[in-house]
Design a protein around this motif. Structure first.
Motif, mmCIF file in Angstrom:
data_model
loop_
_atom_site.group_PDB
_atom_site.id
_atom_site.type_symbol
_atom_site.label_atom_id
_atom_site.label_comp_id
_atom_site.label_asym_id
_atom_site.label_seq_id
_atom_site.Cartn_x
_atom_site.Cartn_y
_atom_site.Cartn_z
ATOM 1 N N LYS A 91 24.253 51.944 27.765
ATOM 2 C CA LYS A 91 25.330 51.198 28.398
ATOM 3 C C LYS A 91 26.597 51.186 27.554
ATOM 4 C CE LYS A 91 23.810 46.669 26.628
ATOM 5 N NZ LYS A 91 23.315 45.321 27.010
ATOM 6 N N LYS A 92 26.448 51.520 26.258
ATOM 7 C CA LYS A 92 27.636 51.605 25.384
ATOM 8 C C LYS A 92 28.552 52.747 25.815
ATOM 9 C CE LYS A 92 25.467 49.520 21.303
ATOM 10 N NZ LYS A 92 26.257 48.277 21.361
ATOM 11 N N LEU A 93 28.015 53.688 26.621
ATOM 12 C CA LEU A 93 28.883 54.736 27.155
ATOM 13 C C LEU A 93 29.975 54.144 28.015
ATOM 14 C CD1 LEU A 93 26.263 57.457 28.205
ATOM 15 C CD2 LEU A 93 27.943 57.622 26.352
ATOM 16 N N ILE A 94 29.710 52.979 28.588
ATOM 17 C CA ILE A 94 30.691 52.291 29.407
ATOM 18 C C ILE A 94 31.589 51.410 28.564
ATOM 19 C CG2 ILE A 94 31.022 50.698 31.323
ATOM 20 C CD1 ILE A 94 28.312 51.605 32.409
ATOM 21 N N THR A 95 30.978 50.649 27.649
ATOM 22 C CA THR A 95 31.772 49.692 26.866
ATOM 23 C C THR A 95 32.592 50.357 25.770
ATOM 24 O OG1 THR A 95 29.862 49.329 25.388
ATOM 25 C CG2 THR A 95 30.083 47.875 27.293
ATOM 26 N N TRP A 96 32.137 51.512 25.251
ATOM 27 C CA TRP A 96 32.858 52.167 24.163
ATOM 28 C C TRP A 96 33.762 53.299 24.671
ATOM 29 C CZ3 TRP A 96 28.789 52.842 19.639
ATOM 30 C CH2 TRP A 96 28.500 51.582 19.132
ATOM 31 N N ALA A 97 33.503 53.825 25.844
ATOM 32 C CA ALA A 97 34.254 55.002 26.310
ATOM 33 C C ALA A 97 35.692 54.641 26.613
ATOM 34 C CB ALA A 97 33.597 55.576 27.547
ATOM 35 N N ALA A 151 23.402 54.549 18.252
ATOM 36 C CA ALA A 151 23.554 53.323 19.035
ATOM 37 C C ALA A 151 23.715 53.622 20.514
ATOM 38 C CB ALA A 151 24.747 52.530 18.518
ATOM 39 N N VAL A 152 24.485 54.657 20.847
ATOM 40 C CA VAL A 152 24.677 55.012 22.255
ATOM 41 C C VAL A 152 23.373 55.505 22.863
ATOM 42 C CG1 VAL A 152 25.831 56.607 23.813
ATOM 43 C CG2 VAL A 152 27.121 55.511 21.981
ATOM 44 N N LEU A 153 22.606 56.299 22.101
ATOM 45 C CA LEU A 153 21.360 56.831 22.641
ATOM 46 C C LEU A 153 20.291 55.745 22.779
ATOM 47 C CD1 LEU A 153 21.130 60.252 20.752
ATOM 48 C CD2 LEU A 153 21.945 59.798 23.071
ATOM 49 N N LEU A 193 31.532 62.890 33.009
ATOM 50 C CA LEU A 193 30.139 63.296 32.848
ATOM 51 C C LEU A 193 29.773 64.448 33.779
ATOM 52 C CD1 LEU A 193 27.718 62.501 31.093
ATOM 53 C CD2 LEU A 193 26.887 61.112 33.002
ATOM 54 N N PRO A 194 30.147 64.426 35.056
ATOM 55 C CA PRO A 194 29.859 65.591 35.906
ATOM 56 C C PRO A 194 30.550 66.870 35.420
ATOM 57 C CG PRO A 194 30.321 63.679 37.269
ATOM 58 C CD PRO A 194 30.670 63.297 35.866
ATOM 59 N N GLN A 195 31.789 66.755 34.972
ATOM 60 C CA GLN A 195 32.495 67.935 34.460
ATOM 61 C C GLN A 195 31.832 68.460 33.196
ATOM 62 O OE1 GLN A 195 36.403 66.231 34.005
ATOM 63 N NE2 GLN A 195 37.085 66.906 36.047
ATOM 64 N N LEU A 196 31.384 67.552 32.329
ATOM 65 C CA LEU A 196 30.703 67.961 31.098
ATOM 66 C C LEU A 196 29.384 68.645 31.438
ATOM 67 C CD1 LEU A 196 30.905 67.875 27.998
ATOM 68 C CD2 LEU A 196 29.653 65.702 28.064
ATOM 69 N N ALA A 200 25.535 64.869 23.977
ATOM 70 C CA ALA A 200 26.903 65.388 23.843
ATOM 71 C C ALA A 200 27.917 64.301 24.141
ATOM 72 C CB ALA A 200 27.100 66.581 24.771
ATOM 73 N N LYS A 201 27.664 63.519 25.189
ATOM 74 C CA LYS A 201 28.579 62.434 25.538
ATOM 75 C C LYS A 201 28.589 61.370 24.439
ATOM 76 C CE LYS A 201 31.491 60.729 28.526
ATOM 77 N NZ LYS A 201 32.749 61.441 28.823
ATOM 78 N N ALA A 202 27.431 61.094 23.872
ATOM 79 C CA ALA A 202 27.354 60.110 22.786
ATOM 80 C C ALA A 202 28.168 60.565 21.578
ATOM 81 C CB ALA A 202 25.901 59.887 22.395
#
Length: 474
Positions: A468-474, A462-464, A361-364, A306-308
């Protein structure tokens, strides 16, 4: 004896608990006639086309009548329960709805001077007190309406007082019900030539058919006679209860079926696929389960998927849109209401997490856990299923690789997640066992072209593959 005035009785009507709903099925009553209820007390549970919902009563009083039994589908706006808000004496015995209506009309026309001051006409289903019920006597067949017609016509023609002599020039109108008259018209039969066989000289359908059929010599009857079976009745006639079970399509399942058919034949669907190594994502899931900020929350691969998807939408915002057919416009959404398809005993529902793009992420994780738990309990509210912009369906939980999902109406894209399996995979130049899954993205080709759809799917993959792209792309 104290009688209850209609002014003390309040009707609670079936509300529209969702946007545009027209009916709901009463699943369970929590009160019975004679029970005392208070403002805000839940009196019943109903199932709409979207979900099961509990209905609170909006006033205090004593339940006078439950209008419908459990299992009945009731139109929105129809009274389902009546309450004596005065809390007075128990209700008098009631008559059927039709009789109540007839009695009310009779009282109003025959005995207005006996009606209590301020009393309103009796509502359907309420009944009236036995002492005030008067029925208008029916006219017997010995006073036909046609006789009065002849008399009036004779006087209008200036021939003096009317008589009932057989020499009257005006022919009485044949007695027949409207469907019989229509049948006669369709068959070209003159009703004045038909001999009636019904009570009080009424012409029946059989009389019309007999008049339309020329007299013929009776044909020999076959050895075995069988009543004709209409095309509509044929399936029921051949139904074998021991070998088949028929389940009425209603509620959530009926609404889902209609929505899917409408979507499939309105939006031009395109589906693209990608197979991705999610080994690192699964390792991150295990690490997050140990994080104190996520203790007690739902942490699983779906959370990171979901985050991705939310990250991919942020990078490609045009995917988050809808098609306005009436105005021929594309509506770009600046918010993401993330739908999660959930299989429930009542059918497939798609509640959504409001403003999912703003959540940490915790809220999600918290919102996802609440959404799934509520859906499994069958308590998802209609509001939770409205306004979705993009959806995830996790078919992998059933062990299948992936699918070609149908778009929820009004959305531009839906992501299907397949089963995660250990497979041989080329990793750093060598074949190794890796955790692999297949993603499928269906999108509305009026809104999303191949380039945009491919970019969104590639970003999710790519995120999955590299969380680490969750950090660089978010």
């Amino acid at each position: 004896m104290t009688t209850m005035t209609e002014a003390s009785v309040r009707e609670f009507k079936m509300p529209d608990v969702g946007e545009g709903l027209t009916e709901a099925e009463i699943l369970k009553w929590y009160v019975q006639a004679g029970d005392t209820v208070t403002d805000g007390q839940v009196v019943c549970e109903v199932e709409t086309a979207k979900a099961a919902v509990e209905l609170p009563i909006p006033y205090d009083g004593v339940v006078r009548e439950l209008r419908f039994p459990e299992g009945t589908t009731v139109d929105v706006g129809t009274a389902i329960i009546s309450v004596d808000v005065a809390g007075g004496a128990p209700a008098a015995p009631e008559t059927p709805a039709g009789a109540s209506e007839a009695s009310a009309a009779s009282d109003a026309s025959e005995a207005p001077e006996k009606k209590p001051e301020g009393r309103q006409p009796v509502l359907v289903g309420y009944g009236v007190a036995a002492s005030s019920t008067k029925r208008r006597p029916r006219k017997g067949p010995e006073v036909p309406v046609q006789q009065a017609s002849v008399a009036i016509q004779t006087e209008l023609n200036g021939h003096g007082p009317a008589t009932t002599s057989p020499a009257a020039t005006v022919q009485p109108r044949p007695l027949a019900k409207p469907p019989v008259r229509k049948l006669a018209k369709d068959l070209g039969v003159d009703l004045t030539t038909v001999t009636p066989s019904g009570p009080d000289g009424i012409i029946t359908r059989e009389d019309v058919h007999a008049a339309a059929t020329p007299a013929e010599a009776p044909a020999p009857e076959p050895a075995v006679t069988q009543a004709p079976v209409s095309a509509a009745a044929a399936p029921t006639a051949s139904y074998d209860a021991a070998r088949e079970t028929r389940v009425p399509v209603k509620g959530v399942r009926k609404a889902t079926a209609a929505a899917m058919v409408g979507s499939a034949f309105t939006a031009p669907h395109v589906t693209e696929f990608v197979t991705v190594d999610v080994t690192r994502t699964l390792k991150l899931v295990e690490e997050l389960k140990q994080d104190k900020d996520l203790q007690g929350l739902r942490v699983n691969p779906l959370l990171l998927i979901a985050k991705a998807l939310l990250v991919a939408i942020k990078r490609n915002p045009d995917i988050n849109a809808s098609w306005d057919e009436a105005n021929q416009e594309i509506v770009l959404k600046h918010y993401v209401n993330l739908g999660i398809a959930a299989a429930t005993p009542r059918g497939l529902i798609v509640p959504n997490i409001k403003d999912a793009h703003t959540k940490t992420l915790p809220q999600l994780a918290e919102s996802l856990g609440e959404l799934v738990a509520t859906a499994k309990e069958g308590r998802t509210s209609p509001a939770a299923m409205q306004g979705g912009t993009v959806t995830i369906t996790n078919v992998g939980v059933f062990g299948v690789d992936t699918g070609t999902p149908i778009l929820p109406p009004g959305e531009a894209a839906i992501l299907a997640v397949g089963a995660i399996k250990l497979q041989p995979w080329v990793h750093k130049g060598k074949v190794k066992p890796r955790q692999v899954t297949t993603l499928a993205l269906s999108f509305d080709h009026r809104l999303v072209d191949g380039e945009l759809g491919s970019k969104v799917l590639a970003d999710v993959a790519a995120v999955l593959e590299q969380p680490k792209k969750l950090i660089t792309w978010a």
